[in-house]
Design an enzyme around this catalytic site. Sequence first.
Site, PDB file in Angstrom:
ATOM      1  N   HIS A  52      10.419  21.674  53.920  1.00  0.00           N
ATOM      2  CA  HIS A  52       9.113  21.750  53.278  1.00  0.00           C
ATOM      3  C   HIS A  52       8.144  20.969  54.153  1.00  0.00           C
ATOM      4  CE1 HIS A  52       6.207  22.384  50.249  1.00  0.00           C
ATOM      5  NE2 HIS A  52       6.440  21.344  49.465  1.00  0.00           N
ATOM      6  N   GLU A  56      11.524  43.452  29.715  1.00  0.00           N
ATOM      7  CA  GLU A  56      11.381  44.626  30.584  1.00  0.00           C
ATOM      8  C   GLU A  56      10.942  44.221  31.986  1.00  0.00           C
ATOM      9  OE1 GLU A  56       9.347  49.091  30.530  1.00  0.00           O
ATOM     10  OE2 GLU A  56       9.103  47.745  28.820  1.00  0.00           O
TER      11      GLU A  56
END
Length: 362
Positions: free
Chosen positions: A124, A248
């Site tokens: 990072h 979904e």
Amino acid sequence: MATINFGGVEEHVVTRDEFPLEKARAILKDETIAVIGYGVQGPGQALNLRDNGFNVIIGQRRDSASWSKAEADGWVEGETLFDIEEAAERGTIIANLLSDAGQIAVWPTLKAKLTPGKTLYFSHGFGITFNDQTGIVPPAEVDVVLVAPKGSGTSLRRLFVAGGGLNSSFAVYQDATGQAYDKAIALGIGVGSGYLFETDFKREVYSDLTGERGVLMGALAGIIEAQYQVLRQRGHSPSEAFNETVEELTQSLVPLVGENGMDWMFSNCSVTAQRGALDWKGRFRDATLPVLNELYDSVASGKEAARTIQRGSTPGYRQELEAELKEVRDSELWQTGATVRELRSKATEKVEEGFALSAESN
């Protein structure tokens, strides 16, 4: 390095074909990789490096849960598992995989062990990019490199075990030995990267902080909460609101978009869904563009880094964080999600039982 066209823009990408594992091993054959921190990225990277044949040791606080986790993963105290100071002394490549706050706290210890010719490795760009706030300024006589897998350490390990790889960014901040570039790529291959995309420390952290506060986590969580709230306020049941908002999305649409792209998704849904999505996506884009530009400016100015450092170093922050997470966990939205996931798990078990019975009868 391969040249690949991304939407009309050519970029250079490192692949395993041109930089095989054998080449990575040869470059790092005399190195001892000291992985400092066994929390989020540490286990995945360390285990992948070990399984790929590199010389790896772990540096971790003895009184931590991560020390016990490291032992459970097969690292042996006094042989491959040491306290942070001794691991940094033994390592020729010091992989600083502590949290951003942890890196600040431990930096004086690591800096004292960075003798000329060693390599300092990050996943990072935070500590280096915002060094006016972190105080992390490496000695001039060491290489400083970065490999940032585009996913969690858990995902990195899971894909590696399955024979795949997670894409990663890589960068060189400081090349004291003339070999930093090759070391960075070799480490990227060693930790199990599928492809390696070149960047720099600043671009990596700017895109990362924007992404996790935006689409990847912050914006995603926020828009989920908003749609769920609208459906519930308009009389829909918790299960219906959750299924249409989260289930979904996560179980059907996102995996298919990842496999085939959004254009494929638009082409393979009902005309009603297709027309609605195309008509409304611009509205959502235009509504969120100002917020995302504000977010990027906050990242680039250092305000987000300052907020992270300030909050992370506040006494009692862990308790405050747990209270915030508990509020999310106990909300109707995510309590409904827990029930839906439990039902999904039971349904999967029944399907697997059915396959097992069918196999036995055959």
